[in-house]
Scaffold this motif. Sequence first.
Motif, mmCIF file in Angstrom:
data_model
loop_
_atom_site.group_PDB
_atom_site.id
_atom_site.type_symbol
_atom_site.label_atom_id
_atom_site.label_comp_id
_atom_site.label_asym_id
_atom_site.label_seq_id
_atom_site.Cartn_x
_atom_site.Cartn_y
_atom_site.Cartn_z
ATOM 1 N N GLY A 1 -5.047 -0.036 -6.550
ATOM 2 C CA GLY A 1 -6.260 -0.800 -6.289
ATOM 3 C C GLY A 1 -7.236 0.023 -5.490
ATOM 4 N N GLU A 2 -7.799 -0.587 -4.458
ATOM 5 C CA GLU A 2 -8.806 0.066 -3.636
ATOM 6 C C GLU A 2 -8.198 1.206 -2.827
ATOM 7 O OE1 GLU A 2 -11.868 -1.337 -0.187
ATOM 8 O OE2 GLU A 2 -11.341 -2.791 -1.744
ATOM 9 N N THR A 3 -8.946 2.289 -2.687
ATOM 10 C CA THR A 3 -8.488 3.472 -1.959
ATOM 11 C C THR A 3 -9.340 3.657 -0.709
ATOM 12 O OG1 THR A 3 -7.718 4.561 -3.953
ATOM 13 C CG2 THR A 3 -8.222 5.980 -2.107
ATOM 14 N N MET A 4 -8.682 4.026 0.394
ATOM 15 C CA MET A 4 -9.368 4.270 1.647
ATOM 16 C C MET A 4 -8.916 5.618 2.193
ATOM 17 S SD MET A 4 -9.157 2.112 5.237
ATOM 18 C CE MET A 4 -7.397 1.996 5.105
ATOM 19 N N ARG A 5 -9.861 6.440 2.625
ATOM 20 C CA ARG A 5 -9.540 7.717 3.259
ATOM 21 C C ARG A 5 -9.382 7.482 4.760
ATOM 22 N NH1 ARG A 5 -13.303 12.442 1.005
ATOM 23 N NH2 ARG A 5 -11.909 13.636 2.332
ATOM 24 N N THR B 1 -3.816 3.627 -0.598
ATOM 25 C CA THR B 1 -4.198 2.908 -1.809
ATOM 26 C C THR B 1 -3.452 1.587 -1.874
ATOM 27 O OG1 THR B 1 -4.511 4.996 -2.979
ATOM 28 C CG2 THR B 1 -4.265 3.034 -4.335
ATOM 29 N N ASP B 2 -4.184 0.491 -2.061
ATOM 30 C CA ASP B 2 -3.549 -0.803 -2.274
ATOM 31 C C ASP B 2 -2.883 -0.805 -3.632
ATOM 32 O OD1 ASP B 2 -4.312 -1.982 0.115
ATOM 33 O OD2 ASP B 2 -6.228 -2.671 -0.698
ATOM 34 N N ALA C 1 -10.367 3.272 7.885
ATOM 35 C CA ALA C 1 -11.142 4.347 7.280
ATOM 36 C C ALA C 1 -11.653 5.299 8.355
ATOM 37 C CB ALA C 1 -12.307 3.773 6.477
ATOM 38 N N SER D 1 0.847 -1.190 0.000
ATOM 39 C CA SER D 1 0.000 0.000 0.000
ATOM 40 C C SER D 1 0.880 1.237 0.000
ATOM 41 C CB SER D 1 -0.890 0.035 1.240
ATOM 42 O OG SER D 1 -1.778 -1.041 1.275
#
Length: 199
Positions: free
Chosen positions: A28-32, A20-21, A86, A2
């Motif tokens: 890939g998937e994004t997390m705030r 972001t992965d 998150a 990440s």
Amino acid sequence: ASCAKGGQKVPNGFYNIVVTDIVDGRPGETMRVSTDHKFGGPRLYFSDEDVHLSPAWSPDGKELLFISNRGIPLGSGGVWRAPVEADVMNSGRARVIHREETLYRTRPQWSPDGKRIATAGQITMFDAETGKEITTFRDTWAHTLAFSPDGKLIAWRTNYPVGEAATVKYKELLKQHLVEPMQMDIWVMNADGTQKRQV
């Protein structure tokens, strides 16, 4: 794997930390990790919106250190420690390790063993769990810093004066937490502050 970005102005948002992965070299998937939040009153030098800056991964990849001015009226804020989750700033699981009213200079870094945290500016070492200051190396000024992989050395980028008059001026400015623009150099010292030397 990440990656963490700090101080990123996301669409319709303010300066937050986004993780972001990375899968097969692609995002890939994004997390705030942090989300928009208002201070709720006037704040010198900054808007009413909180900022979240300078993220640094823990050695085990489960936590982040970062700078946030949440609840702090002046400067970019204190050093926070939080699990990579998150909206962690609103979960009650993020905590202030060291509160100060800095202006972006802190840039925290974990020691490789995860037991200590070093911050830029006048390089200061803290206990990573309690946030208690271990020592401040008062004759150092770092714009950025990094531990060696074994944790025995600290390297930093800085500008030190050359000559007696420049040294006097430098020390006077340093008392005010200021520096004058100069050529940047790389320095290194033992993690206990001994054997400071230019590379």
